[in-house]
Design an enzyme around this catalytic site. Structure first.
Site, PDB file in Angstrom:
ATOM      1  N   GLU A  48       3.571   6.705   5.227  1.00  0.00           N
ATOM      2  CA  GLU A  48       4.526   6.172   4.258  1.00  0.00           C
ATOM      3  C   GLU A  48       5.919   6.748   4.478  1.00  0.00           C
ATOM      4  O   GLU A  48       6.927   6.067   4.310  1.00  0.00           O
ATOM      5  CB  GLU A  48       4.038   6.456   2.834  1.00  0.00           C
ATOM      6  CG  GLU A  48       4.708   5.577   1.788  1.00  0.00           C
ATOM      7  CD  GLU A  48       3.894   5.467   0.501  1.00  0.00           C
ATOM      8  OE1 GLU A  48       2.658   5.676   0.557  1.00  0.00           O
ATOM      9  OE2 GLU A  48       4.482   5.165  -0.538  1.00  0.00           O
ATOM     10  N   GLU A  87       7.363   4.821   7.150  1.00  0.00           N
ATOM     11  CA  GLU A  87       7.705   3.499   6.623  1.00  0.00           C
ATOM     12  C   GLU A  87       9.027   3.571   5.850  1.00  0.00           C
ATOM     13  O   GLU A  87       9.884   2.691   5.966  1.00  0.00           O
ATOM     14  CB  GLU A  87       6.563   3.051   5.694  1.00  0.00           C
ATOM     15  CG  GLU A  87       6.608   1.590   5.294  1.00  0.00           C
ATOM     16  CD  GLU A  87       5.464   1.238   4.327  1.00  0.00           C
ATOM     17  OE1 GLU A  87       4.743   2.174   3.886  1.00  0.00           O
ATOM     18  OE2 GLU A  87       5.306   0.061   4.014  1.00  0.00           O
ATOM     19  N   CYS A 123      -0.564   3.984  -3.739  1.00  0.00           N
ATOM     20  CA  CYS A 123      -1.872   4.651  -3.826  1.00  0.00           C
ATOM     21  C   CYS A 123      -2.553   4.498  -5.172  1.00  0.00           C
ATOM     22  O   CYS A 123      -3.704   4.881  -5.334  1.00  0.00           O
ATOM     23  CB  CYS A 123      -1.748   6.128  -3.464  1.00  0.00           C
ATOM     24  SG  CYS A 123      -0.393   6.917  -4.284  1.00  0.00           S
ATOM     25  N   SER A 127       4.579  -0.343  -0.434  1.00  0.00           N
ATOM     26  CA  SER A 127       4.203   0.204   0.872  1.00  0.00           C
ATOM     27  C   SER A 127       2.933  -0.472   1.362  1.00  0.00           C
ATOM     28  O   SER A 127       2.034  -0.757   0.580  1.00  0.00           O
ATOM     29  CB  SER A 127       3.949   1.708   0.723  1.00  0.00           C
ATOM     30  OG  SER A 127       3.221   2.197   1.815  1.00  0.00           O
ATOM     31  N   LYS A 185     -10.229   2.654  -8.723  1.00  0.00           N
ATOM     32  CA  LYS A 185     -10.654   2.870  -7.338  1.00  0.00           C
ATOM     33  C   LYS A 185     -11.967   2.162  -7.036  1.00  0.00           C
ATOM     34  O   LYS A 185     -12.264   1.834  -5.890  1.00  0.00           O
ATOM     35  CB  LYS A 185     -10.832   4.373  -7.052  1.00  0.00           C
ATOM     36  CG  LYS A 185      -9.537   5.160  -7.038  1.00  0.00           C
ATOM     37  CD  LYS A 185      -8.858   5.128  -5.700  1.00  0.00           C
ATOM     38  CE  LYS A 185      -7.516   5.831  -5.743  1.00  0.00           C
ATOM     39  NZ  LYS A 185      -6.577   5.276  -4.760  1.00  0.00           N
ATOM     40  N   GLU A 238     -10.816  -1.120  -6.125  1.00  0.00           N
ATOM     41  CA  GLU A 238     -10.124  -1.049  -4.840  1.00  0.00           C
ATOM     42  C   GLU A 238     -11.119  -1.010  -3.679  1.00  0.00           C
ATOM     43  O   GLU A 238     -10.939  -1.677  -2.665  1.00  0.00           O
ATOM     44  CB  GLU A 238      -9.253   0.217  -4.808  1.00  0.00           C
ATOM     45  CG  GLU A 238      -8.366   0.323  -3.580  1.00  0.00           C
ATOM     46  CD  GLU A 238      -7.611   1.634  -3.533  1.00  0.00           C
ATOM     47  OE1 GLU A 238      -8.250   2.696  -3.701  1.00  0.00           O
ATOM     48  OE2 GLU A 238      -6.385   1.595  -3.311  1.00  0.00           O
ATOM     49  N   GLU A 262     -10.077  -6.771   1.737  1.00  0.00           N
ATOM     50  CA  GLU A 262      -9.249  -6.153   2.781  1.00  0.00           C
ATOM     51  C   GLU A 262      -9.788  -4.793   3.200  1.00  0.00           C
ATOM     52  O   GLU A 262      -9.487  -4.321   4.279  1.00  0.00           O
ATOM     53  CB  GLU A 262      -7.800  -5.940   2.277  1.00  0.00           C
ATOM     54  CG  GLU A 262      -7.052  -7.180   1.855  1.00  0.00           C
ATOM     55  CD  GLU A 262      -7.315  -7.541   0.408  1.00  0.00           C
ATOM     56  OE1 GLU A 262      -8.232  -6.957  -0.195  1.00  0.00           O
ATOM     57  OE2 GLU A 262      -6.606  -8.408  -0.133  1.00  0.00           O
ATOM     58  N   CYS A 272      -2.617  10.777 -11.843  1.00  0.00           N
ATOM     59  CA  CYS A 272      -4.072  10.723 -11.686  1.00  0.00           C
ATOM     60  C   CYS A 272      -4.804  11.749 -12.540  1.00  0.00           C
ATOM     61  O   CYS A 272      -5.977  11.554 -12.874  1.00  0.00           O
ATOM     62  CB  CYS A 272      -4.465  10.929 -10.234  1.00  0.00           C
ATOM     63  SG  CYS A 272      -3.587   9.825  -9.111  1.00  0.00           S
TER      64      CYS A 272
END
Lengths: 142, 405, 568
Positions: free
Chosen positions: C285, C288, C305, C325, C364, C367, C372, C501
């Protein structure tokens, strides 16, 4: 200063949609929610509170039988049994799909108990005979 | 025994193209004068609470942007007087509204009427339409919005009504603050019942002092009583407070019980009030006398039952009403009414025990002191009272043994 | 001039600021008036009525949470009338909270953290006289992260309020009226069929077992018992400073070593650290970000994230997808490496590797199941599920010795450790980006201005001659507001959960600001104590580039460590 525009009031706006469609379609909920700047979920929660708003299409005629104290003292529930028999009602819909049956609370017509409304047309001081006559008229019209 | 035709006679003078002479009269007086007349009249709210009307007006008198709401949600079973007033003479209601609005300088006026009252709505819409065409003739600007209810009894409660207009779920609000402090859209708001407002033009026409000479010293004026149930002549009767007894209302004005049956009970003021037996019929019809014998005049819905009516079924019917109509927000009311209904259903079906009556009383006590709004606080009144005064009928249906007190 | 109000509670005098509620005032005198619908940081609801108290002069009881103190007020919280009434209300409420052979306090997922038990004790409930009345309760299992059981719901409205007021996602509402009143979604379609971001904040405030995570625990245990499977597990940064709480420890204590020991005892083949891929994320990142700074395109760069945030963006902020990102989250980067690089190194077949993660997060779980992500991570356990797992294996967790994480994915820096708190990703990224862009070493790598539990933070960092404007937001309402002015910034860190988190949907329940603060301090303490505190200095990271990925943003990196988003 409010312009007295009654359409600013959510209840009136919902009633308008209900009046033209017989229920409140999902697209209208999204549209109105956007205009009022609330989430569609919240608007759904509000609509579901009220007995007279429907989220699904309804049959052509909604029969509301009053089950409150005065009407029930005067035989409204017995009358409703006649109604169910005559229109062949199962699961609150008539066999021909044109009538829905609902039991509602006091309609404010207690001086004419027992009372039913058919699409908000008030029919009071009912007897079994009178009721069946009325139903027959509606049946013919339907 | 006759009716006192006071409000009823002015109602019968309906004119479609009404020019609001009493409102015009008031516009030439001061706001303070109007409030004083209301105070002198000792007018009390006719919706059920009997709260002195002038107090609400006093409270908001010096506040800005006062909003005014007419409560025409009339959902109390056995009540149809507000419908009577509006159908008979909507202009009269509007005039009362305008007079009070002027008194508190309210410009934003709302009439919340239950959606089921199609005919009343139609007449009111026409009346408002006409009124709007002659607005310019008054030296006072205002806006009237008609709001149609959608089938929820709880919207008859002040704060629920306000939430309903605001487009929220019509739960009641936490009080304080009260509507007169913070009401519709946060503004100081006065909410009045239709019948209360309908008395106002009379007070202006005759003067507060004259008005106060009618009735008793604590219950002034007249009441539109809604007589229904197992009565021969159901209808709206106008009575002067303190001028007749319940017995006279039922047997003289109402012509007694249908089919010549025997009287069994009467509910004097709607299903949140304590029922009266045949030994209590000589009570005078006014707020204080009914309060003294442990009941209330409430909305004036007098529901009469005869010997063929099963009072236990009636109690269950009433509990069903409250269970369905509670907004469902506070635990005591939601769960309490659910349980009371369950217990009464079992008693009604013959499978209850007499402990149930104690449980019902306990639930009613709990709810009466902890519920958020008037619905919850008074839901148990009729039921516990009926189970006490007609204990035999209840015990007769019990499952276990010989019912002894 | 703050006005002080004098009042008496149970005869004891106290003076408090104007605007204090009776509930708060009583707390100052150490009377914890029981309540259920009340929740700090959410609007007053006033539905349970359990906090009812007697105020002298009032005919009915008043709710302590919703009544402000007034001069000369006399409050009784423990009279017979009040206590009997509380019991009565509680009994009524419990009557609707189904107890039967299947649904009872032993089998319920919240058996040991249920607030009803605490309230019952605080009220002194000694009988339950009302019967349960049958109702058509439903289960909402439409979502991949959050599971709802209507039969346990007491309609306290906390979940609705947190979703509306704090996250402003508003997918929950009270619906219907009377006895049918219940918490519902749009047309009662279920959380998986509406714009739920799976952030799990509703789980955190639910007093009963009505809402909880979708459990993966049994499936994980099943895999552990399969001798053919090689089960690896990664542990997220925030878990290690919170897991102790579920065993009675204070919040903020670092139990990473004990977790490794416990997981080894339970039978995991390798125990790795998500912090490793957190460092990897910074490499990717950071590169990036540098690239975008050069081209000036698609700025601000927004972190990716937080899957709660990603869900929110895909559902409600679709015009921002190009700014996010393309880096996968550390969890998913790890999953990808575990099934490719690691498999190769250990000469294992991909289908025999089970990759488990332990996360403070419920989103998560969603996710991991995105198409993907190609099932790179098979199962996600929340911090709470980990505690259940350890307890069910009868392991005396707090007294375990410390075992280090396994190599090579166990080596991480201080920068990675702070990912678990709001501002951590930003700080880690700045440490690396600054040094790579300037080719200098920072004297101090503590970027204090991005730290703290405040929902919205801004800072400007000078790198070479450029002023880089950054923003750090946590909580979706804060994100929504900040994004209205997004052009101001070059780089924005967004975490769906308020505070980051450490306050995730999978964390220990019923926390308050104090607890969150301790967890945060625990993470910064780990960072301070680490010998290597910059992601780009992590030797294991340098290794994996040399041996496998070549460079950040290389073709290999793009294949395994980057992803794309869709409009939903």
């Amino acid at each position: 200063m409010r312009g007295g525009e009654c359409m600013n009031i959510l209840l009136n706006e919902l009633q308008k949609v209900q009046d033209s469609n017989g229920y409140i379609p999902e697209e209208d909920i999204h549209r109105i929610a956007r205009v009022k700047d609330i989430s569609s979920t919240e608007l759904y929660g509000i609509i579901s509170f009220y007995s007279r708003f429907y989220l699904e299409p309804q049959p052509e005629y909604i029969i509301r039988v009053c089950k409150s104290i005065t009407c029930s003292m005067n035989g409204s529930l017995d009358l409703s049994k006649e109604l169910i028999k005559y229109l062949n009602i199962d699961n609150n819909i008539s066999a021909d799909g044109k009538f829905a049956l609902e039991y509602v609370e006091c309609l404010g017509q207690c001086n004419k108990a027992p009372v039913i409304t058919i699409n908000d047309e008030v029919h009071g001081e009912l007897t079994k005979e009178k009721l069946l006559e009325i139903l027959e008229d509606y049946r013919k019209e339907a | 025994m006759k009716e006192k035709l006071y409000l009823k006679s002015i109602l019968s003078e309906f004119k479609e193209k009404y020019d609001y002479p009493l409102f015009k009269k008031v516009l030439n007086a001061s706001r303070r004068d109007v409030v004083n007349e209301i105070k002198k009249s000792k007018l009390r709210g006719r919706g059920g609470a009997g709260f002195p009307t002038y107090k609400k007006l006093e409270y908001v008198f010096d506040k800005d942007n006062v909003h005014f709401i007419v409560n025409a949600d009339e959902g109390e079973p056995g009540t149809f007087k507000d419908r009577f007033i509006i159908e008979k003479n909507p202009n009269h209601l509007l005039e009362g509204l305008l007079i009070l609005a002027y008194a508190v300088e309210a410009k934003n006026l709302y009439i919340y009427i239950r959606g089921e009252y199609k005919e009343a709505i139609h007449k009111l819409e026409k009346a408002i339409q006409y009124l709007n065409t002659i607005k310019e003739t008054f030296n006072y600007s205002f806006d009237i919005s008609l709001v149609k209810g959608a089938g929820a009894y709880v919207c008859g409660d002040e704060t629920s009504l306000i939430n309903s207009i605001e487009g929220k779920r019509p739960n009641s609000r936490i009080k304080p603050p009260y509507p007169t402090e913070e009401g519709l859209y946060g503004y100081p708001t006065v909410v009045n019942n239709v019948e209360t407002i309908a008395n106002v033009p009379l007070i202006i026409r005759d003067g507060g002092e004259t008005y106060a000479k009618i009735g008793t010293s604590e219950s002034t004026g007249t009441k539109l009583v809604c007589l229904s149930g197992r009565i021969e002549k159901a209808g709206v009767y106008e009575i002067e407070f303190g001028s007749l007894t319940m017995r006279e209302l039922i047997f003289d004005l109402g012509k007694g019980i249908k089919n010549g049956n025997k009287f069994a009970f009467v509910i004097p003021g709607g299903i949140s009030t304590c029922v009266l037996t045949d030994t209590e019929l000589d009570v005078s019809l006014d707020y204080e006398s009914l309060k003294e014998i442990g009941t209330s005049f409430g909305s004036g819905a007098v529901i009469v039952g005869d010997e063929q009516v099963d009072i236990v079924s009636v109690a269950r019917n009433v509990s069903d009403f409250f269970m369905n109509e509670t907004c469902g927000m506070c635990y005591p009311c939601k769960e309490g009414n659910r349980q009371i209904h369950h217990l009464l259903s079992e008693i009604d079906k013959g499978i209850g025990t007499f402990e149930y009556l104690d449980l019902i009383r306990e639930i009613s006590n709990t709810t009466s002191i902890t519920a958020r709004c008037g619905l919850g606080q008074s839901a148990g009144n009729f039921i516990t009272c009926a189970s006490e005064k007609f204990r035999e009928q209840f015990l007769r249906k019990m499952k276990v043994g010989d019912p002894i007190d | 001039m703050i006005q002080l109000i004098n009042l008496k509670i149970n005869g004891e005098e106290i003076s408090v600021k104007e605007g204090t509620t009776v509930l708060e005032a009583a707390k100052k005198l150490n009377y914890n008036i029981p309540s259920l619908c009340y929740q700090e940081d959410l609007s007053i609801y006033g539905s349970c009525r359990i906090c009812s108290v007697q105020i002298k002069g009032q005919p009915t009881l008043s709710i302590a949470c919703g009544t402000e103190v007034s001069e000369g007020m006399e409050v009784i919280t423990n009279s017979e009338r009040v206590m009997d009434t509380r019991k009565s209300i509680f009994e009524l409420l419990i009557a609707n909270h189904q107890f039967d052979c299947e649904l009872n306090c032993l089998t319920c997922s919240k058996a040991f953290s249920c607030e009803l038990k605490k309230v019952a004790e605080a009220i002194g409930v000694d009988s339950l006289r009302y019967k349960f009345i049958d109702q058509p309760f439903e289960i909402d299992d439409t979502s991949k992260g959050v599971y709802r059981e209507e039969s346990k719901c007491i309609s306290c409205g906390r979940c609705v309020r947190v979703c509306n007021e704090v996250q402003t996602v508003s997918v929950l509402t009270m619906a219907n009226r009377g006895p049918q009143t219940k918490v519902s979604t749009f047309y009662d379609r279920g959380l998986g069929n509406v714009d739920c971001t799976q952030c799990g904040q509703c789980i955190k405030v639910c007093p009963t077992g009505a809402i909880h995570e979708v459990y993966h625990l049994n499936q994980v245990i099943h895999e552990l018992r399969n001798p053919k499977k090689h089960v690896v597990v990664q542990i997220a940064p925030a878990v290690r400073v919170s897991i102790g709480e579920l065993f009675g420890e204070k919040p903020g204590m670092n139990y990473e070593g004990q977790m490794v020991t416990a997981l080894k005892k339970i039978g995991f083949d390798k125990v790795f650290d998500t912090n490793f891929t957190a460092d990897l994320t910074i490499m990717e990142e950071g590169s990036e970000f540098i690239k975008r700074l050069e081209t000036g395109e698609n700025l601000p760069l927004i972190t990716s994230c937080s899957p709660g945030w990603i869900n929110y963006a895909e559902l409600r902020q679709q015009d921002l997808l190009k700014n996010i990102s393309t880096c996968k989250s550390p969890q998913q980067m790890f999953g990808a490496l575990s099934k490719t690089y690691y498999a190769e190194q250990e000469k294992l077949k991909r289908e025999n590797i089970v990759s488990v993660s332990i996360m403070p997060c419920t989103a998560k779980k969603f996710e991991s199941k995105r198409s993907e992500m190609k099932d790179d991570v098979d199962f996600v356990l929340t911090t709470r599920e980990l505690a259940k797992l350890i307890k069910s294996y009868s392991i005396d967790f707090l007294n375990l010795e410390i075992t280090p994480f396994d190599a090579p994915f166990g080596i991480s820096t201080g920068a990675a450790a702070i990912f678990g708190t709001s501002g951590g990703v930003m700080e880690a990224a700045l440490r690396t980006a600054y040094e790579i862009l300037t080719d200098e070493t920072l004297d101090t790598i503590d970027f204090e201005m991005v730290r703290g539990l405040t929902g919205t933070k801004e800072a400007t960092i000078k790198i070479l001659d450029q002023e880089i404007n950054v923003a750090i937001v946590s909580g979706l309402e804060n994100a929504k507001q900040l994004l209205k002015n997004k052009e101001k910034y070059h780089f924005i860190e967004i975490m769906a959960c308020p505070g980051g988190c450490l306050n995730g949907g999978g964390q220990p329940l019923h926390t308050d600001q104090e607890v969150l603060k301790k967890r945060m301090e625990g993470l910064y303490s780990i960072d301070e104590k680490r010998s290597i505190r910059r992601s780009h200095k992590n030797p294991a990271i340098q290794n994996i580039y040399e041996a496998f990925l070549i460079n950040p943003l290389s073709e290999k990196s793009h294949e395994l460590l980057h992803t794309s988003y869709k409009q939903r």
